[in-house]
Design an enzyme around this catalytic site. Structure first.
Site, short mmCIF file in Angstrom:
data_model
loop_
_atom_site.label_atom_id
_atom_site.label_comp_id
_atom_site.label_asym_id
_atom_site.label_seq_id
_atom_site.Cartn_x
_atom_site.Cartn_y
_atom_site.Cartn_z
N GLU A 56 0.85 -1.19 0.00
CA GLU A 56 0.00 0.00 0.00
C GLU A 56 0.88 1.23 0.00
O GLU A 56 1.92 1.27 0.67
CB GLU A 56 -0.93 0.03 1.21
CG GLU A 56 -1.77 1.30 1.25
CD GLU A 56 -2.96 1.24 2.20
OE1 GLU A 56 -3.89 2.03 2.00
OE2 GLU A 56 -2.95 0.41 3.12
N CYS A 246 -6.66 1.43 2.31
CA CYS A 246 -7.45 2.66 2.25
C CYS A 246 -7.06 3.51 1.06
O CYS A 246 -7.84 4.34 0.59
CB CYS A 246 -7.28 3.44 3.55
SG CYS A 246 -7.94 2.60 5.00
N ASN A 365 -12.29 -2.92 -0.08
CA ASN A 365 -11.30 -2.96 1.00
C ASN A 365 -11.95 -2.53 2.29
O ASN A 365 -12.38 -1.38 2.42
CB ASN A 365 -10.12 -2.03 0.71
CG ASN A 365 -9.19 -1.93 1.91
OD1 ASN A 365 -8.47 -2.85 2.24
ND2 ASN A 365 -9.22 -0.78 2.60
N GLU A 366 -12.07 -3.45 3.24
CA GLU A 366 -12.66 -3.16 4.55
C GLU A 366 -14.03 -2.49 4.40
O GLU A 366 -14.36 -1.54 5.11
CB GLU A 366 -11.72 -2.29 5.39
CG GLU A 366 -10.39 -2.95 5.68
CD GLU A 366 -9.51 -2.18 6.64
OE1 GLU A 366 -8.60 -2.78 7.23
OE2 GLU A 366 -9.73 -0.95 6.78
#
Length: 828
Positions: A56, A246, A365-366
């Site tokens: 990331e 994120c 993502n999440e």
């Protein structure tokens, strides 16, 4: 000394020596690690994709890190008002937004050089690493507006302007924009160099995409920094999850999300975007194509995380989701499609006609947390979104495995809470070392008929020290042993995050730390390197017996209580503390002091008529009672009223200092849930036991918190809103497993000793004998030991001695305290 005294002294010393030896022998007998391994009793097959990496762009992992570009803000897009990181050298510089290089660019740099030798300079990302004898590749785009620039001098120099390497470029200038390329060969070294570009004659020019590259990993154009990429290579990753995190979701608006198509092609046609979740702009130089190329170079299967129309703070409605699905399918076509397809042709034009073959795609993502109806936790209609993406992907790319999200916080037991088909589930865990140790048997009882489990983000984020200590790596190692033992269901895993530039930190810890010229791995990095390079294809029966005395855990001597807010305005009154039923006299709330020294967390507190009120929108604004109390069993009561803002109340307890305390977070996570969060050495972790919860504006609530050792119970208006445990964080125990490489006849036995006592260890083999054995160990003097830029090799793998006996049926070795030990046995 007289002869008689000398004899008496000698006899006394011999006696003491004998006593010491007997004591040592007693301890050795008491403190033993014995492992019986039956090579013939074979267990589950281990997934060849068990260990991968998750990349990331956080902590300047890409620009200024893995992406080898040395010029910062090369396209002048960081700020619309000023050319950040560029300095005028006897010239005038400003940004312009017309007469640009192409439609992708938003700005160019106007340079007015009134005298010979004027120009610009750039310090790179906290210094440019210049190494003597190295060739640096320079390119830039220029358009002459006035005058005749003559030759252009490109130079690398120290901060005091001593030249380290230079080249004079004779450019045949023409009308319009043109690209200039040259090489600079360094004659001296400096890790903090500055780049200069000056013009021989007075002139006015426009500049754009000023780029400088050192040699790159595997010589790739627009490639990666060699030392950082080689550290990834040493991990032998089976797959690479990218580009986030994120980072994929973005923040505030969909333009800040990751859109793959704007990250491919020539760098002058990449506009870059704001990495809003981590607070800095990115050039997108390390783009979709480069990620795929890196995965190929590492021998890793690509795992692409796709945005499903959700960003932090907003989302696209379900009935408008098709463009996001089309974008996902376009990415898969670029990676996997034939050259006859639209995006497959684009891939070939970018230098890679063969497919990259994305093997996995993570849908979101999440994004599957708790509030699917209002998106307060980035979860808007996740099951429906997942199914729309899943069906579209499987229809065109059935070979691609689809990964689903589960709860990413607030529980230790995330679930797939719908009936949609799913190939793999991604679980995320950021906890303390003791939590990870406690999860050794976590996966033993997972349903083998269910989806594959992929712990896609896990790391010790509490009690890790400063850069990441040995305790953190030992906790993770025990967790990894549990994954290996269950690698029939846990078939993938990846630590997170990987990189941190020590000059731009948003998250700690990370397993590779670097600056402009140096890098090192934390103990966690070495565990991530050792485990995938010392593993067989099958678990074999292994029985561990050990006996090491445990030291008593030090108890907390005293604590404080307080109140806090997070982006919320609230009022508190009538605090009361009872220890074992006896009330402790607390100061008037007007005398309560700040529990956090950071200016941005101070808030706006005022005390009137026995109340304490906070009226700002600050995060983590805290007030603590000056009195300290002692006791394992106590009750803390306070009344609270929400006056406005995003959340509700935070009730502070077990306060030691600003880096060590607990709070009951009532109506946290956007006024949706209640749980206890514990902060240790500055790192925060959410305890198990969270419940859905909500609090209204203007209403007073009676809050009661009961603490009984590790048991924590909370009530609001007599209603139980939380019940959980704060378990001991002391590390203790020995954990081990054995795996066999059936093809090579190699046995790997891993032993993690969490104790502060070393001892002897033995492995007794049945079903096979060892022709030879060797051992590698990761160990320190204490669990708090770390690596630093000054001492990067403090905790690194080192060889240790193994003795074979009984015709190879027995192995004898030392088990060091605070250690991770791997014995490799070549079987006869």
């Amino acid at each position: 000394m007289q002869l008689k005294q000398l004899k008496q002294y000698t006899m006394k010393m011999k006696k003491n020596l004998v006593l010491c030896l007997l004591a040592f022998a007693f301890v050795s007998l008491q403190a033993q690690v014995n492992i019986k391994v039956d090579v013939a009793q074979k267990g589950i097959e281990i997934s060849p994709t068990l260990y991968g990496i998750f990349y990331e762009d956080i902590n300047y992992a890409s620009d200024g890190g893995l992406y080898a570009e040395l010029i910062r803000n090369r396209s002048f897009e960081y700020d619309a008002e000023k050319p950040e990181h560029w300095k005028a050298e006897r010239s005038e510089i400003s940004l312009v937004s017309d007469d640009l290089l192409n439609e992708k660019q938003g700005h160019a740099l106007l340079v007015k050089s009134p005298i010979p030798g004027a120009g610009i300079s750039n310090p790179g990302y906290w210094g440019i690493n210049v190494v003597s004898g190295t060739q640096y590749k320079l390119s830039f785009w220029v358009k002459v507006l006035h005058g005749k620039p003559g030759s252009v001098l490109a130079r690398l120099a120290t901060k005091s302007d001593h030249t380290l390497g230079a080249t004079a470029i004779d450019v045949k200038f023409r009308k319009g924009w043109q690209k200039v390329e040259a090489n600079i060969v360094a004659t001296e070294s400096d890790p903090q160099a500055v780049f200069h570009l000056t013009f021989q004659n007075p002139c006015s020019v426009l500049l754009d995409v000023v780029s400088l590259f050192p040699p790159t990993y595997k010589g790739r154009e627009n490639g990666c920094r060699i030392d950082l990429a080689e550290k990834l290579e040493a991990l032998h990753p089976a797959f690479m999850r990218f580009p986030g995190g994120c980072y994929v979701e973005g923040n505030h608006k969909p333009e800040n999300a990751y859109h793959w198509e704007r990250t491919v092609g020539p760098i002058e046609r990449r506009p870059g975007h704001m990495n809003a979740n981590w607070g800095y702009p990115t050039t997108d130089g390390l783009g979709f194509h480069e990620f795929l190329q890196l995965a190929e170079d590492l021998g890793a299967k690509p795992l692409y995380v796709v945005n499903i129309g959700i960003w932090h703070g907003g989302c696209t409605p379900l009935n408008e989701l098709q463009p996001w699905i089309d974008e996902c399918l376009g990415a898969l076509e670029y990676a996997n499609g034939p050259v006859t397809s639209h995006y497959g042709k684009m891939r070939a034009e970018n230098g890679h006609p063969e497919p990259f073959n994305i093997a996995y795609i993570e849908i979101g993502n999440e994004n599957y947390n708790y509030h699917m109806e209002d998106n307060s936790d980035q979860s808007d209609h996740y099951p429906e979104r997942f199914r729309m993406f899943y069906d579209a992907i499987k229809a065109r790319f059935p070979e691609v495995q689809c990964i689903g999200n589960v709860e990413s916080w607030g529980t230790d037991y995330p679930k797939w809470r719908n009936n949609n088909p799913v190939d793999i589930l991604d679980e995320h865990y950021y906890r303390n070392p003791a939590w990870f140790v406690g999860q050794y048997n976590r996966f033993d009882n997972y349903d083998r008929k269910g989806p594959i489990i992929y712990p896609g983000e896990y790391a010790v984020t509490q009690g890790y020290g400063t850069t990441g200590n040995l305790n953190a790596s030992m906790g993770e190692a025990v967790f990894m042993l549990g994954m290996e033992n269950n690698a029939d269901i846990v078939r993938m895993s990846s630590y997170a995050p990987i990189f941190v530039n020590e000059n731009g930190i948003q998250w700690r810890p990370d397993m590779i730390r670097f600056n402009s010229s140096q890098s090192f791995g934390t103990p966690s990095y070495w565990v991530q390197q050792l485990f995938p390079t010392h593993i067989g294809n099958r678990v074999v029966k292994s029985d561990l017996q050990w006996n090491i005395p445990q030291k008593e855990e030090a108890s907390m001597t005293s604590f404080g209580v307080g109140v806090a807010t997070w982006k919320t305005q609230a009022t508190y009154r009538n605090p009361q503390l009872l220890i074992e039923g006896a009330e402790v006299q607390l100061s008037d709330m007007k005398n309560w002091t700040s529990g956090n020294s950071k200016p941005e967390y101070q808030g706006n507190w005022s005390a009137t008529d026995g109340t304490l009120r906070q009226t700002s929108n600050a995060e983590e604004s805290m007030r603590v009672c000056p009195e300290r109390a002692s006791g394992k069993r106590y009750t803390y009561k306070v009344q609270a009223r929400k006056d406005g803002g995003a959340e509700a109340f935070m009730i502070v307890f077990n306060y030691v200092d600003e880096k060590n305390f607990d709070w009951l977070n009532l109506g946290g996570w956007g006024n949706t849930r209640t749980s206890v969060e514990t902060t240790m050495t500055g790192s925060r972790n959410t305890l198990d036991g969270a419940r859905n919860d909500h609090y209204d504006v203007g209403k007073w609530y009676d809050i009661q918190l009961d603490v009984d050792g590790e048991d924590i119970t909370a009530f609001v208006d007599g209603r139980q809103v939380y019940k959980g445990k704060k378990r001991s964080t002391q590390l203790y125990g020995v954990y081990a497993n054995s795996t066999l490489d059936e093809k090579t006849g190699t046995l790997y036995t891993k032993i993690v000793n969490l104790c502060d006592t070393g001892t002897k260890g033995t492995i007794e083999l049945t079903g096979g004998t060892a022709a030879k054995a060797e051992m590698v160990r990761l160990a320190g003097m204490t669990g708090d030991d770390e690596n630093t830029m000054q001492y990067p090799n403090n905790i690194v793998p080192r060889p240790a001695k193994v003795v074979t006996s009984d015709s190879g049926r027995k192995l004898i070795f030392d088990v060091a305290p605070f250690s991770i030990n791997i014995i490799t046995s070549k079987l006869k």
